[in-house]
Scaffold this motif. Structure first.
Motif, PDB file in Angstrom:
ATOM      1  N   VAL A  93       0.837  -1.194   0.000  1.00  0.00           N
ATOM      2  CA  VAL A  93       0.000   0.000   0.000  1.00  0.00           C
ATOM      3  C   VAL A  93       0.872   1.244   0.000  1.00  0.00           C
ATOM      4  N   ILE A  94       0.561   2.186  -0.922  1.00  0.00           N
ATOM      5  CA  ILE A  94       1.335   3.428  -1.007  1.00  0.00           C
ATOM      6  C   ILE A  94       0.462   4.672  -0.862  1.00  0.00           C
ATOM      7  N   GLY A  95      -0.863   4.508  -0.886  1.00  0.00           N
ATOM      8  CA  GLY A  95      -1.738   5.666  -0.792  1.00  0.00           C
ATOM      9  C   GLY A  95      -3.179   5.291  -1.074  1.00  0.00           C
ATOM     10  N   ALA A  96      -3.986   6.305  -1.388  1.00  0.00           N
ATOM     11  CA  ALA A  96      -5.410   6.097  -1.617  1.00  0.00           C
ATOM     12  C   ALA A  96      -5.892   6.953  -2.771  1.00  0.00           C
ATOM     13  N   GLN A  97      -6.916   6.471  -3.450  1.00  0.00           N
ATOM     14  CA  GLN A  97      -7.540   7.190  -4.561  1.00  0.00           C
ATOM     15  C   GLN A  97      -9.046   7.046  -4.428  1.00  0.00           C
ATOM     16  N   GLY A  98      -9.775   8.154  -4.535  1.00  0.00           N
ATOM     17  CA  GLY A  98     -11.211   8.071  -4.355  1.00  0.00           C
ATOM     18  C   GLY A  98     -11.971   9.049  -5.219  1.00  0.00           C
ATOM     19  N   VAL A  99     -13.297   8.896  -5.193  1.00  0.00           N
ATOM     20  CA  VAL A  99     -14.190   9.829  -5.879  1.00  0.00           C
ATOM     21  C   VAL A  99     -15.427  10.023  -5.012  1.00  0.00           C
ATOM     22  N   ALA A 100     -15.886  11.262  -4.906  1.00  0.00           N
ATOM     23  CA  ALA A 100     -17.087  11.596  -4.150  1.00  0.00           C
ATOM     24  C   ALA A 100     -18.156  12.060  -5.126  1.00  0.00           C
ATOM     25  N   ALA A 101     -19.388  11.561  -4.952  1.00  0.00           N
ATOM     26  CA  ALA A 101     -20.464  11.902  -5.877  1.00  0.00           C
ATOM     27  C   ALA A 101     -21.770  12.072  -5.117  1.00  0.00           C
ATOM     28  N   LYS A 102     -22.631  12.937  -5.652  1.00  0.00           N
ATOM     29  CA  LYS A 102     -23.970  13.119  -5.116  1.00  0.00           C
ATOM     30  C   LYS A 102     -24.972  13.000  -6.250  1.00  0.00           C
ATOM     31  N   ASN A 103     -26.102  12.330  -5.952  1.00  0.00           N
ATOM     32  CA  ASN A 103     -27.155  12.129  -6.944  1.00  0.00           C
ATOM     33  C   ASN A 103     -26.599  11.522  -8.230  1.00  0.00           C
ATOM     34  N   PHE A 104     -25.707  10.544  -8.059  1.00  0.00           N
ATOM     35  CA  PHE A 104     -24.961  10.027  -9.199  1.00  0.00           C
ATOM     36  C   PHE A 104     -25.813   9.440 -10.323  1.00  0.00           C
ATOM     37  N   PRO A 105     -26.870   8.692 -10.056  1.00  0.00           N
ATOM     38  CA  PRO A 105     -27.636   8.137 -11.172  1.00  0.00           C
ATOM     39  C   PRO A 105     -28.153   9.201 -12.135  1.00  0.00           C
ATOM     40  N   VAL A 106     -28.287  10.444 -11.661  1.00  0.00           N
ATOM     41  CA  VAL A 106     -28.725  11.546 -12.514  1.00  0.00           C
ATOM     42  C   VAL A 106     -27.538  12.345 -13.036  1.00  0.00           C
ATOM     43  N   THR A 107     -26.623  12.733 -12.146  1.00  0.00           N
ATOM     44  CA  THR A 107     -25.547  13.650 -12.530  1.00  0.00           C
ATOM     45  C   THR A 107     -24.414  12.988 -13.289  1.00  0.00           C
ATOM     46  N   ARG A 108     -24.140  11.736 -12.976  1.00  0.00           N
ATOM     47  CA  ARG A 108     -23.035  10.968 -13.576  1.00  0.00           C
ATOM     48  C   ARG A 108     -21.689  11.708 -13.473  1.00  0.00           C
ATOM     49  N   PHE A 143     -19.485   6.911 -15.300  1.00  0.00           N
ATOM     50  CA  PHE A 143     -19.243   8.350 -15.164  1.00  0.00           C
ATOM     51  C   PHE A 143     -19.172   9.007 -16.549  1.00  0.00           C
ATOM     52  N   GLU A 144     -19.712  10.224 -16.647  1.00  0.00           N
ATOM     53  CA  GLU A 144     -19.664  10.995 -17.880  1.00  0.00           C
ATOM     54  C   GLU A 144     -18.813  12.250 -17.732  1.00  0.00           C
ATOM     55  N   GLU A 145     -18.453  12.573 -16.508  1.00  0.00           N
ATOM     56  CA  GLU A 145     -17.617  13.732 -16.211  1.00  0.00           C
ATOM     57  C   GLU A 145     -16.934  13.470 -14.876  1.00  0.00           C
ATOM     58  N   ILE A 146     -15.710  13.950 -14.735  1.00  0.00           N
ATOM     59  CA  ILE A 146     -14.969  13.827 -13.482  1.00  0.00           C
ATOM     60  C   ILE A 146     -14.364  15.196 -13.172  1.00  0.00           C
ATOM     61  N   THR A 147     -14.525  15.654 -11.945  1.00  0.00           N
ATOM     62  CA  THR A 147     -13.929  16.921 -11.553  1.00  0.00           C
ATOM     63  C   THR A 147     -12.818  16.689 -10.536  1.00  0.00           C
ATOM     64  N   SER A 148     -12.038  17.715 -10.317  1.00  0.00           N
ATOM     65  CA  SER A 148     -11.004  17.694  -9.282  1.00  0.00           C
ATOM     66  C   SER A 148     -10.657  19.143  -8.969  1.00  0.00           C
ATOM     67  N   ALA A 149      -9.715  19.333  -8.083  1.00  0.00           N
ATOM     68  CA  ALA A 149      -9.255  20.674  -7.734  1.00  0.00           C
ATOM     69  C   ALA A 149      -7.931  20.559  -6.998  1.00  0.00           C
ATOM     70  N   ALA A 150      -7.156  21.625  -7.052  1.00  0.00           N
ATOM     71  CA  ALA A 150      -5.883  21.671  -6.325  1.00  0.00           C
ATOM     72  C   ALA A 150      -5.522  23.124  -6.062  1.00  0.00           C
ATOM     73  N   PHE A 151      -4.860  23.366  -4.946  1.00  0.00           N
ATOM     74  CA  PHE A 151      -4.402  24.715  -4.655  1.00  0.00           C
ATOM     75  C   PHE A 151      -3.354  25.152  -5.676  1.00  0.00           C
ATOM     76  N   LEU A 152      -3.341  26.442  -5.986  1.00  0.00           N
ATOM     77  CA  LEU A 152      -2.387  26.958  -6.961  1.00  0.00           C
ATOM     78  C   LEU A 152      -0.947  26.780  -6.512  1.00  0.00           C
ATOM     79  N   ASP A 153      -0.716  26.626  -5.208  1.00  0.00           N
ATOM     80  CA  ASP A 153       0.644  26.400  -4.718  1.00  0.00           C
ATOM     81  C   ASP A 153       0.958  24.909  -4.590  1.00  0.00           C
TER      82      ASP A 153
END
Length: 218
Positions: A93-108, A143-153
């Motif tokens: 094990v070196i880390g973790a990867q995940g995805v969080a979703a709400k209302n997925f059957p509709v939003t995908r 999934f039809e779209e995947i989002t993410s985010a990161a700090f500019l630094d």
């Protein structure tokens, strides 16, 4: 007799991408993940996460990490879920990867997040595991779209997203640590912009997870 996979299908999910594997976070893997977190994820003077969970004292960090993953299992539902997988390199094990979703059957759609231990960083593993995960989401989990985010630094995280094909969206101003402003770069990935890995992944256990997140089995 029912198995744990019957009760919680993500336990049976497995993605193989060369020497990397992504697996459902069983308790045994949670214990290993806690050890990786305790060994260090980032420099103490930097904070790459929205919630500064990684600054908890030794011992408490492990308890917090385990409690987080246990909690996400107990509240998992198609209208609000976090699918969290352990990332292994050659069986470790070196880390973790995940995805969080709400209302997925509709939003995908859902937002990805990940981390790996400091000793494994700078070797291209973050890019490889994100590519494998996004391929799982697009090709096997609807999934039809995947989002993410990161700090500019946080150029390392932004670099991984760029290599995988995420495109920048809006920058938001948020509180990071107490009294600290941070600029957060939004990102979005679609099947059309996705930059895949060189070799196809091998996936097992996806059909049961599709049903678990509110979709018909493939």
């Amino acid at each position: 007799m029912r198995t744990l996979v019957d009760l919680y299908p993500p336990f049976g999910l497995r993605v193989v991408a060369g020497p990397l594997e992504l697996r459902g976070l069983t308790d045994d893997l949670v214990l290993e993940l806690c050890d990786v977190a305790e060994a260090g994820i980032h420099d103490p003077d930097r904070m790459p996460f929205y919630v500064p969970w990684s600054t908890a004292p030794a011992g408490q960090l492990s308890r917090n990490t385990a409690a987080y993953h246990w909690g996400k299992r107990s509240t998992f539902a198609p209208d609000d879920f976090c699918l969290e997988l352990a990332v292994l390199l050659d069986g470790r094990v070196i880390g973790a990867q995940g995805v969080a979703a709400k209302n997925f059957p509709v939003t995908r759609t859902g937002e990805t997040g990940s981390w790996i231990g400091r000793e494994f960083q700078g070797r291209g593993l973050g890019t490889a595991m994100r590519r494998a995960f996004c391929e799982l989401l697009f090709d096997h989990l609807g999934f039809e779209e995947i989002t993410s985010a990161a700090f500019l630094d946080n150029p390392a995280s932004l670099g991984v997203s760029r290599k995988v094909g995420y495109r920048p969206t809006a920058v938001t101003r948020i509180k990071r640590r107490e009294g600290e402003l941070a600029l957060n770069q939004g990102l979005v990935l679609t099947p059309e912009t996705f930059v895949r890995g060189d070799a196809p992944i091998e996936v097992t256990g996806a059909d049961a997870v599709r049903s678990f997140i509110g979709l018909d089995e493939a």
